[in-house]
Design a protein around this motif. Structure first.
Motif, PDB file in Angstrom:
ATOM      1  N   SER A   1       8.080  33.082  61.289  1.00  2.88           N
ATOM      2  CA  SER A   1       8.895  32.418  62.309  1.00  2.88           C
ATOM      3  C   SER A   1       9.952  31.519  61.681  1.00  2.88           C
ATOM      4  O   SER A   1      11.003  31.277  62.285  1.00  2.88           O
ATOM      5  CB  SER A   1       8.004  31.585  63.235  1.00  2.88           C
TER       6      SER A   1
ATOM      7  N   PHE B   1       8.912  22.688  63.382  1.00  5.26           N
ATOM      8  CA  PHE B   1       9.059  23.805  64.310  1.00  5.26           C
ATOM      9  C   PHE B   1       7.765  23.952  65.103  1.00  5.26           C
ATOM     10  O   PHE B   1       6.667  24.001  64.543  1.00  5.26           O
ATOM     11  CB  PHE B   1       9.346  25.097  63.540  1.00  5.26           C
TER      12      PHE B   1
ATOM     13  N   TYR C   1      15.708  23.290  71.637  1.00  4.10           N
ATOM     14  CA  TYR C   1      14.529  23.645  72.429  1.00  4.10           C
ATOM     15  C   TYR C   1      14.869  24.824  73.319  1.00  4.10           C
ATOM     16  O   TYR C   1      16.028  25.086  73.641  1.00  4.10           O
ATOM     17  CB  TYR C   1      14.025  22.467  73.264  1.00  4.10           C
TER      18      TYR C   1
ATOM     19  N   ARG D   1       5.998  26.184  68.446  1.00  5.88           N
ATOM     20  CA  ARG D   1       6.105  27.239  69.466  1.00  5.88           C
ATOM     21  C   ARG D   1       4.738  27.442  70.120  1.00  5.88           C
ATOM     22  O   ARG D   1       3.727  27.612  69.432  1.00  5.88           O
ATOM     23  CB  ARG D   1       6.584  28.557  68.872  1.00  5.88           C
TER      24      ARG D   1
ATOM     25  N   TYR E   1      12.523  22.537  68.024  1.00 12.63           N
ATOM     26  CA  TYR E   1      12.871  22.153  66.656  1.00 12.63           C
ATOM     27  C   TYR E   1      13.231  20.669  66.648  1.00 12.63           C
ATOM     28  O   TYR E   1      13.976  20.203  67.517  1.00 12.63           O
ATOM     29  CB  TYR E   1      14.086  22.918  66.149  1.00 12.63           C
TER      30      TYR E   1
ATOM     31  N   THR F   1       9.693  26.704  72.701  1.00 12.68           N
ATOM     32  CA  THR F   1      10.093  26.566  71.304  1.00 12.68           C
ATOM     33  C   THR F   1      10.834  25.249  71.126  1.00 12.68           C
ATOM     34  O   THR F   1      11.705  24.905  71.932  1.00 12.68           O
ATOM     35  CB  THR F   1      11.004  27.730  70.881  1.00 12.68           C
TER      36      THR F   1
END
Length: 723
Positions: free
Chosen positions: A331, A494, A532, A496, A522, A520
């Motif tokens: 990822s 990160f 996001y 998710r 960051y 998601t």
């Protein structure tokens, strides 16, 4: 907690692994079905007709079990499976009953074509009985061959692996049959092991039905060999001296740019592979050339981060599964990305010599690659780069390993990357469910690197048919830069979290509904948010006919700390942006002669609006010819400027036989204003030999018209000599 936000999750996951390990040790062994392998006493004529005396005497799998559409039901049609072997070959014979022969869906003869949208027979072999690796072979009624390696703990497969093997099919009024012949020299296996794990699957495309021999469960993937059946009474295979010499001769003619003179080159190359036992092989390559490799498919990019293009070169693809690292790491990072070697800034860097060793000893899998590349102008200096990977099988289905890379592919600096990973996997969670937990950590060292050159991550995954839930976390330091790897963004946290609920309603028209939610996020290392996205699919229905339609809502945000040039003369200023995107998507069932997919993203985008329209259309009037069109059109209307991006492709495939195909692929995009054509003919005149003819022609479009840009003609003859 702010500095190490994943510590509590890692602690929880470790506790879960400990308890699940104990659970797995107490679990009773899965009762595997068995099939006795018959003996080959005379030469088998490979013609798809099961008429030799050996077939009449061999044991038979009389019936498979339905997986789709009704799990556990009796199959609609009968399938008979047999296996024969001698010291040199493993031969599979399958007869597929068909009450409607005109309804057989067989639309390709190309090597490694996607056969999932047509009738096929697929088998998987695990010659080590480890439940984590294996070899996949698949054939459709037209004789198209597909082979792949089991990767990612059985969750995916790598179709770029190519083995020497052959298959023939035959049709009659009651169905179709197939013979698959696999040389023992094409496989790695544990010496002295007379029982291999094995499974077989049949797809009847007109019924959208899938039948399987062992473990007919939707919650386990077919290629998960931990629940496969067993082939018994296998002979001791004779590998000879295990030497394979693969010389090739390449002729090239090219005009590099307008006005340049044509250049000519005759180039010999050779790959020498020596097997060191039944499961270890070393390959030396000299004067390496990748003339037969297909061109990359162009992509549009509306992000500020680089795109990842797949590896296509055979030397690096062979046993590439050994180098996979870190469950969930992909990822954010690929620590060893082989395209770094021999390619840079769209140009080829000559590989003068390379050495590759892969294999397995006991429960230890290992691989190593060393390559010496030449000098190209000011782009790259001569240099030596390499990677070493070791992965140990632990517990019943889990693994732990280390990876180390060294060198700079451009030869400009010195550096290395090292790391370790552990993946816990079980197919026995709550009895028969999948559950995985992965940990990984990496560090890089460069002469002028910053202090924070570390990265680590975790993934917890529950991938099953009705519920598929996963959590991934990664942290990458600002100075984390693996010179032989791929990292789109550094200096981040990160996160998710994804969940898919996929019920199967008892409706006449709908087979399965996918309700999806993926979050998601960051953040930089100071905790400030960077990106996001909340992806939702309130509707994603797959119909009994094979059609599918989907509607998505995706709120997202980007915080730009510097201006971002999204297109030529269109720059988005720094600052925070929040917007909501929408998508409509529809797909025509791939079983039809005319199939396709169209997708339309629309809505706000960076304080403006953006329409992203993509479409693909595939027309297969017969097994002989396939015509494919793809197109992407991005239309942005922003306060900072407007832009339009167009990308179109057209492919024609002529399938004269499973061993002779011609392919023409034309691409155009308005950003480079280039039209590129790739014409490729492949003739497999023997299971051991190929002839490739490739012609690439590029043109540049300007306001005054279309002009020649460059071209290249390639002729490559290659043959394998085995001893």
């Amino acid at each position: 907690m702010k500095r190490y936000p994943a510590l509590y999750l890692i602690s929880f996951a470790l506790s879960a692994v400990t308890s699940l390990t104990a659970f797995g040790q107490q679990d009773s062994l899965y009762q595997r079905p068995t099939l006795e392998v018959g003996k080959i006493t005379n030469k088998i004529k490979l013609d798809g007709v099961l008429d030799e005396p050996e077939w009449r005497q061999a044991s038979v799998i009389e019936r498979l079990t339905m997986v789709e559409p009704q799990q556990g039901a009796a199959p609609t049609l009968q399938t008979r499976v047999q296996v024969l072997a001698d010291k040199d070959f493993l031969v599979f014979g399958v007869y597929c009953e068909e009450t409607s022969p005109q309804g057989i869906v067989s639309i390709s003869k190309v090597r490694d074509a996607n056969l999932s949208n047509q009738d096929y027979i697929r088998l998987v072999l695990d010659p080590f009985q480890d439940g984590r690796s294996g070899f996949i072979f698949s054939v459709n009624p037209a004789g198209a061959r597909y082979d792949a390696l089991v990767t990612n703990q059985g969750e995916s497969e790598d179709k770029n692996w190519d083995a020497v093997w052959d298959a023939r099919t035959y049709r009659d009024s009651a169905g179709w049959s197939i013979e698959i012949m696999i040389p023992a020299q094409s496989l790695s296996f544990k010496r002295g092991l007379h029982e291999w794990w094995f499974n077989i699957e049949r797809r009847v495309q007109r019924l959208l039905e899938v039948d399987r021999w062992s473990n007919p469960s939707r919650d386990q993937w077919f290629i998960q060999t931990s629940r496969a059946g067993v082939l018994t009474h296998l002979p001791d295979f004779d590998l000879g001296i295990g030497l394979n010499v693969r010389p090739a001769l390449i002729f090239k003619e090219a005009i590099a740019q307008p006005g340049a003179k044509a250049s000519y080159k005759l180039k010999p190359t050779v790959d020498i592979t020596q097997r060191l036992g039944s499961n270890v092989a070393t390959t030396l390559t000299f004067n390496t050339d990748f003339a037969e490799t297909e061109v990359d498919t162009r992509q549009t990019n509306l992000t500020r981060f680089p795109l990842l293009f797949p590896e296509k070169r055979a030397f690096f693809l062979d046993r590439i599964d050994v180098f996979n690292f870190g469950f969930g790491a992909s990822s954010t990072v690929t620590p060893f990305f082989s395209r770094r070697i021999g390619l840079a800034s769209g140009r080829e860097i000559p590989i003068n010599a390379g050495l590759k060793t892969t294999g397995r000893i006991g429960n230890t899998n290992f691989g190593a690659v060393v390559a010496h590349t030449g000098e190209v102008d000011e782009l790259a200096n001569q240099t030596t780069t390499g990677v070493v990977r070791v992965r140990q099988n632990v517990l019943r289905e889990s693994s732990a390993g280390v990876l180390f890379t060294f060198g700079d592919p451009l030869g400009k600096q010195q550096g290395w990357t090292g790391g370790a990973d552990f993946t816990f996997q079980t197919t026995r969670f709550q009895g028969n469910k999948n559950f995985l937990v992965g940990f990984w950590g990496l560090t890089t060292q460069q002469k002028n690197g910053s202090a924070d050159q570390n990265a680590f991550g975790i993934k917890i995954d529950y991938p099953n048919d009705r519920w598929d839930i996963a959590f991934t976390y990664s942290r990458l330091g600002e100075g984390f830069e693996p010179l032989l790897g791929f990292v789109p963004r550094r200096g981040i946290h990160f996160w998710r979290l994804g969940a898919t609920f996929a019920p199967r309603p008892e409706w006449k028209l709908v087979r399965q509904m996918f309700h999806e939610l993926f979050l998601t996020y960051y953040a930089n290392l100071d905790g400030d948010w960077e990106s996001y996205r909340v992806f939702t699919a309130p509707i994603n229905w797959r119909l009994e006919s094979g059609e599918r339609f989907e509607f998505n809502i995706a709120p997202q945000g980007e915080q730009l700390f510097r201006p971002f040039e999204i297109a030529e003369n269109v720059t988005i200023p720094e600052g925070p942006y929040h917007f909501v995107r929408y998508r409509l998507e529809a797909q025509i069932a791939s079983k039809r002669k005319l199939s396709g997919l169209t997708s339309w993203w629309f809505g706000p985008f960076y304080k403006g609006n953006l329409h992203e329209i993509s479409a693909s259309l595939l027309w297969r009037p017969s097994e002989l010819a396939n015509f494919e069109f793809t197109g992407v059109r991005n239309m942005g209307n922003l306060p900072f400027g407007d832009f339009i991006q167009n990308l179109v492709g057209f492919r024609v495939q002529l399938n004269f036989s499973p061993n002779l195909q011609a392919n023409t692929y034309v691409q155009y995009d308005n950003e480079t204003d280039q039209i590129g054509t790739n014409n490729r003919l492949r003739w497999t005149f023997s299971p051991l030999g190929d002839l490739f003819v490739v012609y690439n022609h590029n043109m540049r479009t300007l306001s005054e018209g279309t002009f020649f840009n460059s071209n290249q003609f390639l002729l490559k003859l290659v043959y394998n000599f085995r001893k």
